[in-house]
Write a protein that holds these residues in place. Structure first.
Motif, PDB file in Angstrom:
ATOM      1  N   VAL A  27      10.761  14.861 -15.420  1.00  0.00           N
ATOM      2  CA  VAL A  27      11.741  15.847 -15.873  1.00  0.00           C
ATOM      3  C   VAL A  27      11.934  16.886 -14.773  1.00  0.00           C
ATOM      4  CG1 VAL A  27      12.320  17.589 -17.599  1.00  0.00           C
ATOM      5  CG2 VAL A  27      11.131  15.485 -18.289  1.00  0.00           C
ATOM      6  N   VAL A  28      13.200  17.041 -14.366  1.00  0.00           N
ATOM      7  CA  VAL A  28      13.555  18.015 -13.332  1.00  0.00           C
ATOM      8  C   VAL A  28      14.182  19.218 -14.023  1.00  0.00           C
ATOM      9  CG1 VAL A  28      14.956  18.417 -11.274  1.00  0.00           C
ATOM     10  CG2 VAL A  28      13.977  16.160 -11.688  1.00  0.00           C
ATOM     11  N   ARG A  29      13.761  20.400 -13.609  1.00  0.00           N
ATOM     12  CA  ARG A  29      14.358  21.595 -14.173  1.00  0.00           C
ATOM     13  C   ARG A  29      14.524  22.623 -13.068  1.00  0.00           C
ATOM     14  NH1 ARG A  29      12.290  25.156 -19.295  1.00  0.00           N
ATOM     15  NH2 ARG A  29      13.919  26.717 -19.085  1.00  0.00           N
ATOM     16  N   ASP A  30      15.754  23.066 -12.909  1.00  0.00           N
ATOM     17  CA  ASP A  30      16.009  24.114 -11.938  1.00  0.00           C
ATOM     18  C   ASP A  30      15.473  23.757 -10.543  1.00  0.00           C
ATOM     19  OD1 ASP A  30      17.169  26.469 -11.343  1.00  0.00           O
ATOM     20  OD2 ASP A  30      15.542  27.746 -12.085  1.00  0.00           O
TER      21      ASP A  30
ATOM     22  N   GLY B 112      11.419  22.245  -3.780  1.00  0.00           N
ATOM     23  CA  GLY B 112      10.058  21.796  -3.492  1.00  0.00           C
ATOM     24  C   GLY B 112       9.645  20.693  -4.448  1.00  0.00           C
ATOM     25  N   VAL B 113      10.223  19.504  -4.239  1.00  0.00           N
ATOM     26  CA  VAL B 113       9.965  18.367  -5.121  1.00  0.00           C
ATOM     27  C   VAL B 113       9.020  17.378  -4.432  1.00  0.00           C
ATOM     28  CG1 VAL B 113      11.024  16.331  -6.186  1.00  0.00           C
ATOM     29  CG2 VAL B 113      12.130  18.579  -6.399  1.00  0.00           C
ATOM     30  N   SER B 114       7.936  17.035  -5.115  1.00  0.00           N
ATOM     31  CA  SER B 114       6.995  16.034  -4.614  1.00  0.00           C
ATOM     32  C   SER B 114       6.874  14.911  -5.638  1.00  0.00           C
ATOM     33  CB  SER B 114       5.616  16.657  -4.380  1.00  0.00           C
ATOM     34  OG  SER B 114       5.712  17.702  -3.437  1.00  0.00           O
ATOM     35  N   ILE B 115       7.216  13.706  -5.217  1.00  0.00           N
ATOM     36  CA  ILE B 115       7.148  12.546  -6.110  1.00  0.00           C
ATOM     37  C   ILE B 115       6.718  11.344  -5.285  1.00  0.00           C
ATOM     38  CG2 ILE B 115       8.453  10.943  -7.593  1.00  0.00           C
ATOM     39  CD1 ILE B 115      10.461  13.129  -8.133  1.00  0.00           C
ATOM     40  N   SER B 116       5.857  10.537  -5.846  1.00  0.00           N
ATOM     41  CA  SER B 116       5.492   9.277  -5.204  1.00  0.00           C
ATOM     42  C   SER B 116       5.741   8.152  -6.205  1.00  0.00           C
ATOM     43  CB  SER B 116       4.019   9.333  -4.797  1.00  0.00           C
ATOM     44  OG  SER B 116       3.603   8.066  -4.348  1.00  0.00           O
ATOM     45  N   VAL B 117       6.511   7.165  -5.807  1.00  0.00           N
ATOM     46  CA  VAL B 117       6.824   6.032  -6.684  1.00  0.00           C
ATOM     47  C   VAL B 117       6.288   4.756  -6.045  1.00  0.00           C
ATOM     48  CG1 VAL B 117       8.664   4.692  -7.773  1.00  0.00           C
ATOM     49  CG2 VAL B 117       8.916   7.176  -7.520  1.00  0.00           C
ATOM     50  N   ALA B 118       5.461   4.046  -6.797  1.00  0.00           N
ATOM     51  CA  ALA B 118       4.890   2.800  -6.284  1.00  0.00           C
ATOM     52  C   ALA B 118       5.860   1.651  -6.517  1.00  0.00           C
ATOM     53  CB  ALA B 118       3.567   2.511  -6.993  1.00  0.00           C
ATOM     54  N   ALA B 119       5.753   0.618  -5.695  1.00  0.00           N
ATOM     55  CA  ALA B 119       6.595  -0.560  -5.858  1.00  0.00           C
ATOM     56  C   ALA B 119       6.428  -1.120  -7.265  1.00  0.00           C
ATOM     57  CB  ALA B 119       6.228  -1.611  -4.822  1.00  0.00           C
ATOM     58  N   GLY B 120       7.540  -1.457  -7.912  1.00  0.00           N
ATOM     59  CA  GLY B 120       7.499  -2.067  -9.232  1.00  0.00           C
ATOM     60  C   GLY B 120       7.586  -1.095 -10.391  1.00  0.00           C
ATOM     61  N   GLU B 121       7.550   0.198 -10.110  1.00  0.00           N
ATOM     62  CA  GLU B 121       7.645   1.158 -11.221  1.00  0.00           C
ATOM     63  C   GLU B 121       9.079   1.228 -11.759  1.00  0.00           C
ATOM     64  OE1 GLU B 121       4.846   4.742 -11.606  1.00  0.00           O
ATOM     65  OE2 GLU B 121       5.473   4.797  -9.511  1.00  0.00           O
ATOM     66  N   PHE B 122       9.189   1.574 -13.041  1.00  0.00           N
ATOM     67  CA  PHE B 122      10.481   1.835 -13.689  1.00  0.00           C
ATOM     68  C   PHE B 122      10.457   3.292 -14.132  1.00  0.00           C
ATOM     69  CE2 PHE B 122      13.980  -0.281 -16.293  1.00  0.00           C
ATOM     70  CZ  PHE B 122      14.565   0.914 -16.663  1.00  0.00           C
ATOM     71  N   VAL B 123      11.187   4.130 -13.400  1.00  0.00           N
ATOM     72  CA  VAL B 123      11.093   5.581 -13.583  1.00  0.00           C
ATOM     73  C   VAL B 123      12.427   6.134 -14.071  1.00  0.00           C
ATOM     74  CG1 VAL B 123      10.536   7.782 -12.462  1.00  0.00           C
ATOM     75  CG2 VAL B 123       9.495   5.654 -11.616  1.00  0.00           C
TER      76      VAL B 123
ATOM     77  N   ALA C 167       0.827  -1.202   0.000  1.00  0.00           N
ATOM     78  CA  ALA C 167       0.000   0.000   0.000  1.00  0.00           C
ATOM     79  C   ALA C 167       0.862   1.253   0.000  1.00  0.00           C
ATOM     80  CB  ALA C 167      -0.932  -0.018   1.205  1.00  0.00           C
ATOM     81  N   ALA C 168       1.900   1.277   0.800  1.00  0.00           N
ATOM     82  CA  ALA C 168       2.736   2.471   0.891  1.00  0.00           C
ATOM     83  C   ALA C 168       3.618   2.580  -0.342  1.00  0.00           C
ATOM     84  CB  ALA C 168       3.603   2.404   2.143  1.00  0.00           C
ATOM     85  N   PRO C 169       3.773   3.799  -0.863  1.00  0.00           N
ATOM     86  CA  PRO C 169       4.724   3.948  -1.965  1.00  0.00           C
ATOM     87  C   PRO C 169       6.129   3.615  -1.471  1.00  0.00           C
ATOM     88  CG  PRO C 169       3.800   6.094  -1.302  1.00  0.00           C
ATOM     89  CD  PRO C 169       3.156   5.056  -0.451  1.00  0.00           C
ATOM     90  N   ILE C 170       6.965   3.172  -2.387  1.00  0.00           N
ATOM     91  CA  ILE C 170       8.340   2.866  -1.978  1.00  0.00           C
ATOM     92  C   ILE C 170       9.121   4.165  -1.743  1.00  0.00           C
ATOM     93  CG2 ILE C 170       9.114   2.487  -4.373  1.00  0.00           C
ATOM     94  CD1 ILE C 170      10.450   0.160  -1.982  1.00  0.00           C
ATOM     95  N   VAL C 171       8.786   5.180  -2.554  1.00  0.00           N
ATOM     96  CA  VAL C 171       9.393   6.513  -2.379  1.00  0.00           C
ATOM     97  C   VAL C 171       8.278   7.538  -2.271  1.00  0.00           C
ATOM     98  CG1 VAL C 171      10.673   8.360  -3.571  1.00  0.00           C
ATOM     99  CG2 VAL C 171      11.546   6.015  -3.608  1.00  0.00           C
ATOM    100  N   LEU C 172       8.327   8.351  -1.220  1.00  0.00           N
ATOM    101  CA  LEU C 172       7.362   9.437  -1.085  1.00  0.00           C
ATOM    102  C   LEU C 172       8.087  10.715  -0.665  1.00  0.00           C
ATOM    103  CD1 LEU C 172       4.412  10.362  -1.117  1.00  0.00           C
ATOM    104  CD2 LEU C 172       4.299   9.780   1.308  1.00  0.00           C
ATOM    105  N   LEU C 173       8.144  11.655  -1.607  1.00  0.00           N
ATOM    106  CA  LEU C 173       8.757  12.958  -1.328  1.00  0.00           C
ATOM    107  C   LEU C 173       7.663  14.003  -1.348  1.00  0.00           C
ATOM    108  CD1 LEU C 173      11.626  12.666  -3.953  1.00  0.00           C
ATOM    109  CD2 LEU C 173      12.010  12.647  -1.514  1.00  0.00           C
ATOM    110  N   GLU C 174       7.655  14.847  -0.322  1.00  0.00           N
ATOM    111  CA  GLU C 174       6.680  15.937  -0.288  1.00  0.00           C
ATOM    112  C   GLU C 174       7.392  17.256  -0.063  1.00  0.00           C
ATOM    113  OE1 GLU C 174       2.758  13.458   1.270  1.00  0.00           O
ATOM    114  OE2 GLU C 174       3.636  15.012   2.541  1.00  0.00           O
ATOM    115  N   GLU C 175       7.310  18.108  -1.071  1.00  0.00           N
ATOM    116  CA  GLU C 175       7.865  19.470  -0.968  1.00  0.00           C
ATOM    117  C   GLU C 175       9.304  19.460  -0.449  1.00  0.00           C
ATOM    118  OE1 GLU C 175       6.660  22.371  -2.062  1.00  0.00           O
ATOM    119  OE2 GLU C 175       5.019  21.201  -2.929  1.00  0.00           O
TER     120      GLU C 175
END
Ligand code: ADP
Ligand code: MG
Length: 245
Positions: A218-221, A29-40, A4-12
């Protein structure tokens, strides 16, 4: 519960480096959530903050502010010991320069993380051998790095990352030192690991590599400019270079 929990959870997440008396904002201020098994794939120009982001996700560095949870665990509150344990249990790292020990054969290179992890001799050997077989190097156990091609060296490094049975593989420009044909082989390997359930986060500045991912951030600045899912292009190696003997 599990899954249930994302493997990676970044908030701001904000990261500011201090250079002399100048503040250098690397992440704003980067927010990303990656679920188990994703290829990012994480893309972006040089200096955009990709490595800073990977260092934070890899718990090699801490955010200046914001929240980071790895495999459901808040990283901020953990002691050094607990953090090391979480890293060992969860993460595998692959680098652009392979970072193999030169005077040591493939088997010993792959065993190394298990030595630090306190796994005993025979099991260590067995697991290192399995990891090398998994990356197609079952026939190169006793080769030293200088007896292997760049692509083979990177595969040894991937085996070393896998031997601890991580949930998340972090790869910063893993094909940066490889020609395009060898790059495809390495990406094909990462894709197949992804299909067997491993979560893969890959930094690259090459669109040719990123098109093999199912999600591209895509990350920019220091900010997330875009975050899109797409149908990945299968990476097909030109020929199976070698099979285990
Ligand atoms: P990328 O990996 O996308 O090239 P980085 O994450 O390495 O970008 O760097 C992002 C920004 O942070 C850049 O402006 C870089 O100069 C700065 N930076 C990175 N690491 C440090 C550091 N240790 N000290 C000071 N500034 C840094
Ligand atoms: Mg970088």
């Amino acid at each position: 519960m599990a899954g249930a929990a994302p493997i990676v959870l970044l908030e701001e997440v904000v990261k500011v480096y201090r250079l002399g008396d100048v503040d250098v904002p690397a992440l704003r201020g980067v927010s990303i959530s990656v679920a188990a098994g994703e290829f990012v794939a994480i893309m972006g120009a040089s200096g955009s903050g990709k490595s800073t982001l990977m260092n934070i996700i890899g718990c090699l560095d801490r955010p200046t502010s914001g929240r980071y949870a790895l495999a459901g665990q808040e990283v901020a509150g953990l002691s050094k010991g607990r953090l090391a344990e979480l890293r060992n249990r969860t993460l595998g790292f692959v680098f652009q320069n392979f970072n193999l020990l030169p005077r040591t054969d493939a088997l010993d290179n792959v065993e190394l993380p298990l030595v630090y992890g306190g796994v005993h001799g025979r099991e260590r050997r067995e697991r290192a051998r399995e990891a090398l077989e998994q990356v197609g190097l079952g026939g190169r156990l006793h080769h030293h790095p200088n007896q292997l091609s760049g692509g083979q060296q990177q595969r040894v490094a991937i085996a070393r990352a896998l031997v601890g049975r991580p949930k998340l593989l972090l790869a910063d420009e893993p094909t940066g030192n490889l020609d395009s044909r060898t790059s495809v082989e390495v990406i094909a390997l990462l894709q197949s690991l992804g299909r067997s359930g491993l979560t893969v986060l890959l930094v690259t500045h090459e669109p040719d590599i990123a098109r093999h991912a199912e999600r591209v951030v895509v990350v920019r600045d220091g900010r997330v400019q875009s975050d899109e899912r797409r149908v990945p292009v299968p990476a097909v190696p030109l020929e199976a270079e070698e099979a285990a003997p």
